[in-house]
Design a protein around this motif. Sequence first.
Motif, PDB file in Angstrom:
ATOM      1  N   ARG A 349       0.817  -1.220   0.000  1.00  0.00           N
ATOM      2  CA  ARG A 349       0.000   0.000   0.000  1.00  0.00           C
ATOM      3  C   ARG A 349       0.847   1.265   0.000  1.00  0.00           C
ATOM      4  N   TYR A 350       2.048   1.181   0.573  1.00  0.00           N
ATOM      5  CA  TYR A 350       2.814   2.393   0.841  1.00  0.00           C
ATOM      6  C   TYR A 350       3.367   3.053  -0.420  1.00  0.00           C
ATOM      7  N   ILE A 351       3.427   2.321  -1.515  1.00  0.00           N
ATOM      8  CA  ILE A 351       3.983   2.885  -2.745  1.00  0.00           C
ATOM      9  C   ILE A 351       2.894   3.508  -3.609  1.00  0.00           C
ATOM     10  N   ALA A 352       1.665   3.533  -3.129  1.00  0.00           N
ATOM     11  CA  ALA A 352       0.538   4.017  -3.941  1.00  0.00           C
ATOM     12  C   ALA A 352       0.759   5.421  -4.508  1.00  0.00           C
ATOM     13  N   PRO A 353       1.305   6.401  -3.753  1.00  0.00           N
ATOM     14  CA  PRO A 353       1.501   7.726  -4.357  1.00  0.00           C
ATOM     15  C   PRO A 353       2.408   7.710  -5.582  1.00  0.00           C
ATOM     16  N   VAL A 354       3.374   6.797  -5.608  1.00  0.00           N
ATOM     17  CA  VAL A 354       4.265   6.709  -6.767  1.00  0.00           C
ATOM     18  C   VAL A 354       3.541   6.076  -7.953  1.00  0.00           C
ATOM     19  N   LEU A 355       2.562   5.217  -7.688  1.00  0.00           N
ATOM     20  CA  LEU A 355       1.817   4.593  -8.783  1.00  0.00           C
ATOM     21  C   LEU A 355       1.117   5.639  -9.637  1.00  0.00           C
ATOM     22  N   ALA A 356       0.605   6.687  -9.001  1.00  0.00           N
ATOM     23  CA  ALA A 356      -0.059   7.740  -9.772  1.00  0.00           C
ATOM     24  C   ALA A 356       0.918   8.411 -10.734  1.00  0.00           C
ATOM     25  N   LEU A 357       2.165   8.581 -10.315  1.00  0.00           N
ATOM     26  CA  LEU A 357       3.169   9.173 -11.202  1.00  0.00           C
ATOM     27  C   LEU A 357       3.546   8.201 -12.312  1.00  0.00           C
ATOM     28  N   LEU A 358       3.639   6.923 -11.968  1.00  0.00           N
ATOM     29  CA  LEU A 358       3.958   5.927 -12.990  1.00  0.00           C
ATOM     30  C   LEU A 358       2.858   5.844 -14.048  1.00  0.00           C
ATOM     31  N   ILE A 359       1.629   6.107 -13.646  1.00  0.00           N
ATOM     32  CA  ILE A 359       0.524   6.052 -14.604  1.00  0.00           C
ATOM     33  C   ILE A 359       0.707   7.100 -15.702  1.00  0.00           C
ATOM     34  N   LEU A 360       1.257   8.248 -15.367  1.00  0.00           N
ATOM     35  CA  LEU A 360       1.531   9.249 -16.406  1.00  0.00           C
ATOM     36  C   LEU A 360       2.570   8.730 -17.394  1.00  0.00           C
ATOM     37  N   TRP A 361       3.557   7.993 -16.897  1.00  0.00           N
ATOM     38  CA  TRP A 361       4.546   7.400 -17.804  1.00  0.00           C
ATOM     39  C   TRP A 361       3.914   6.299 -18.651  1.00  0.00           C
ATOM     40  N   LEU A 362       3.054   5.493 -18.046  1.00  0.00           N
ATOM     41  CA  LEU A 362       2.357   4.470 -18.824  1.00  0.00           C
ATOM     42  C   LEU A 362       1.503   5.111 -19.914  1.00  0.00           C
ATOM     43  N   SER A 363       0.891   6.221 -19.581  1.00  0.00           N
ATOM     44  CA  SER A 363       0.056   6.912 -20.570  1.00  0.00           C
ATOM     45  C   SER A 363       0.893   7.391 -21.746  1.00  0.00           C
ATOM     46  N   LEU A 364       2.082   7.880 -21.454  1.00  0.00           N
ATOM     47  CA  LEU A 364       2.970   8.304 -22.535  1.00  0.00           C
ATOM     48  C   LEU A 364       3.335   7.121 -23.427  1.00  0.00           C
ATOM     49  N   GLY A 365       3.660   5.985 -22.805  1.00  0.00           N
ATOM     50  CA  GLY A 365       3.990   4.802 -23.597  1.00  0.00           C
ATOM     51  C   GLY A 365       2.838   4.356 -24.478  1.00  0.00           C
ATOM     52  N   TRP A 366       1.630   4.355 -23.917  1.00  0.00           N
ATOM     53  CA  TRP A 366       0.469   3.965 -24.714  1.00  0.00           C
ATOM     54  C   TRP A 366       0.203   4.963 -25.841  1.00  0.00           C
ATOM     55  N   LEU A 367       0.469   6.241 -25.591  1.00  0.00           N
ATOM     56  CA  LEU A 367       0.255   7.242 -26.631  1.00  0.00           C
ATOM     57  C   LEU A 367       1.224   7.036 -27.793  1.00  0.00           C
ATOM     58  N   VAL A 368       2.476   6.717 -27.472  1.00  0.00           N
ATOM     59  CA  VAL A 368       3.451   6.417 -28.523  1.00  0.00           C
ATOM     60  C   VAL A 368       3.025   5.181 -29.303  1.00  0.00           C
ATOM     61  N   LEU A 369       2.599   4.140 -28.569  1.00  0.00           N
ATOM     62  CA  LEU A 369       2.168   2.909 -29.229  1.00  0.00           C
ATOM     63  C   LEU A 369       0.945   3.155 -30.107  1.00  0.00           C
ATOM     64  N   LEU A 370       0.005   3.941 -29.606  1.00  0.00           N
ATOM     65  CA  LEU A 370      -1.194   4.242 -30.386  1.00  0.00           C
ATOM     66  C   LEU A 370      -0.842   5.002 -31.662  1.00  0.00           C
ATOM     67  N   SER A 371       0.092   5.935 -31.563  1.00  0.00           N
ATOM     68  CA  SER A 371       0.507   6.683 -32.753  1.00  0.00           C
ATOM     69  C   SER A 371       1.142   5.758 -33.782  1.00  0.00           C
ATOM     70  N   ALA A 372       1.958   4.813 -33.310  1.00  0.00           N
ATOM     71  CA  ALA A 372       2.585   3.862 -34.225  1.00  0.00           C
ATOM     72  C   ALA A 372       1.546   2.953 -34.867  1.00  0.00           C
ATOM     73  N   LEU A 373       0.592   2.484 -34.065  1.00  0.00           N
ATOM     74  CA  LEU A 373      -0.448   1.603 -34.602  1.00  0.00           C
ATOM     75  C   LEU A 373      -1.322   2.333 -35.618  1.00  0.00           C
ATOM     76  N   GLN A 374      -1.592   3.593 -35.369  1.00  0.00           N
ATOM     77  CA  GLN A 374      -2.361   4.372 -36.340  1.00  0.00           C
ATOM     78  C   GLN A 374      -1.614   4.470 -37.667  1.00  0.00           C
ATOM     79  N   ASN A 375      -0.312   4.600 -37.587  1.00  0.00           N
ATOM     80  CA  ASN A 375       0.490   4.712 -38.802  1.00  0.00           C
ATOM     81  C   ASN A 375       0.548   3.386 -39.557  1.00  0.00           C
ATOM     82  N   TRP A 376       0.561   2.273 -38.800  1.00  0.00           N
ATOM     83  CA  TRP A 376       0.682   0.958 -39.422  1.00  0.00           C
ATOM     84  C   TRP A 376      -0.672   0.371 -39.826  1.00  0.00           C
TER      85      TRP A 376
END
Length: 697
Positions: A349-376
């Motif tokens: 439970r104690y790492i939960a505040p960091v998970l919210a920050l990691l979610i922003l990084w995950l969102s960036l990764g998904w956005l890059v992947l989505l852009s690539a998939l749109q191109n392909w």
Amino acid sequence: MRKSQTRKRWLVPLLWRWLPLLLIWLLATAADRAWLAADQAIPAWDQADYLNSAVDHGRALGLLPGGEWPGWRDFLLLSPKIPPLASLVHGTVMAVAGEGPDQASWALALWHGLLLLSLDGWGRQLHSPRLAILALVLAAIAPRLVSLRVNFTLDLALTAVTTAALWQLWRWQRPAPHGGHWVAAMLAASGLAAALLVKQSAVPVLAAPYLWAVVTGVGQRQRRRQLLAGTALVLTLLLPWLHQNWITTIGGTHRAVVVSGANEGDPPVFSTASLLYYPQLWWRQLGSVSCIGALLGLGLALWRGLRTRHFSTIPQIPQPSLPAGWGWLLGCTVSGWLLTTMSPNKDARYIAPVLALLILWLSLGWLVLLSALQNWLGRWRAFVLLAVSMALATGHSTVGRVAAIHRAAGSGEPPVVSLVTFLRQHTGHAPTTLLMAPGSADLNEHTGTYYGRLNGGQLLVRSLGDSPAHHPLVLNQAEWVALATGDQGHHRENVRRLSHRIRKDGRFQRVRQWPWSRGRSVELWQRRPDAARGTPFVRQFVVLAQGLAHGPQGLARFMEQIGPHHQLDGHLLYQQQVEAWANRRLAQHPQATDALWSLAALKILRQDAGAADHWLARLEAVLPDNPWPTTWRAAVLLIDWKPWAAREVAHAHPRFQDEPLLKTVGELAAVAAGDLTHLPALHASWPRALEQVNGAL
């Protein structure tokens, strides 16, 4: 027509701005309410403890039945170990939604809304609305955050306020013209104060970003003024609570962090196992599907950056630009993870505040992947693949929560609820204390107290009997005792021994029995009306208080006896009786030392430094040759953050140079008051004081 077009011109962007956030929050909240309705599990130790704190604060505000405003000092004492902000919010929600566990959990929906609002705003300012929406979806389906939304702890509240605080702090520390504004500074300061007033665990997440903001801003005149004003605001909001509770906060934090970490066998702080403790959990906490897609996207972006010259025959992978702010997010993420790892006590439970920050990084990764998939694959196929992936991630999280329902579900009413309901019907609204011998997640003193206080109830449940030394006290003084057959939970051998003695003692009778689990049962025992009791604690307290006149030995004896008796008398009714007796005695004999010591001891227990100082000063006048009234008085003043007064009191006593403990307190007060010339004297007197204390004990 023109008016309609104007309305449409501002309404459509407004809907696109807030509709995704509102829709995701509503869907998540609906899922949480359905889960809570299906689960019906009773709160365990921690959850019940936080619910009890919410009831305390709701009653103190006059919002819940059974309480009234106790005064500012007593109000601050309601949260001796953990700051009060979350409990104030929870108590207010209880007043509107109800005091039951499911009703109180509406507060978690509010904290979740704050978290989503912070991620949405931060994501939009970091990159784009698309990244913000991805962050909202990933946060809503992350298994650990989903679990926290239906688990009444402070972790979701802490995650929400720390995310908001870091977002606002980033907005302020940005270079001009975007940053450095007064509004942003005050919002950041308010966020920092709110996070610190939710839980001390905010410190590891906020410490490094705050220090970085100070370092980068202190050299600029305008920002320097804003830093001073913001820090003053944080201290103004935090210090009243900290001033009243700093000793109990340090003690509670030490037990929760250092002692618990050692007892639970957590890895040493400076070890590889400690460093990797939380990262190895992120895969499950954030969801495997979410992590895989994000890692693919971030990997594609990194690969393109490293191998750009070799991509001439491969369709170019669009890469989103990274505006200023991602370095700040990276620093917050890494520092939050490392400093949280430094805590000896570790829990998922104690790492939960960091998970919210990691979610922003995950969102960036998904956005890059989505852009690539749109191109392909094309735009629509890419979005279909994204929707399927999010559905899989949601399904994975849902399966875990459904499994939790099956594990938590039971048959019939939990025995702790049946027991407490029966006893409340028997005792009415009279202040009552029930001793709970067994201890398990579904049968413990915190859960019993919570149900005993619902809707204005005055039934408190306490635990006493873990130590064999307390067994005679229970047999001589207890009125109501809950026992169990079979496995007793914690401290099994000592609890079984106490249960056996109560069952064999003719002074107790069994009132009723309820089935528990695994063939066990819970029993309610009551002292027989004609059974003899031991010496009333009121008289014992007077004797113990007079022992303070003999120094550390008397203080140790006093504290040793106070703890168990506070368990027996959860409402502390004895204190009113002692105070009434002492006042009557002083009215007849103004210099009666037994009454003066009793009142001084009572005020020390109540952490009423001003009143304790008054009665100890009276004792100084009556006992001028006794150094201990002065020693305790100087210590009380020092604890109350009045080192100048403590120094004056200690140094004025004629035996200041002869009594090691008195001298040490006086020299410590002088150093705390800023007179560093007393450091050599403090260094010289400290060993003698320790020797005096150890010799007395």
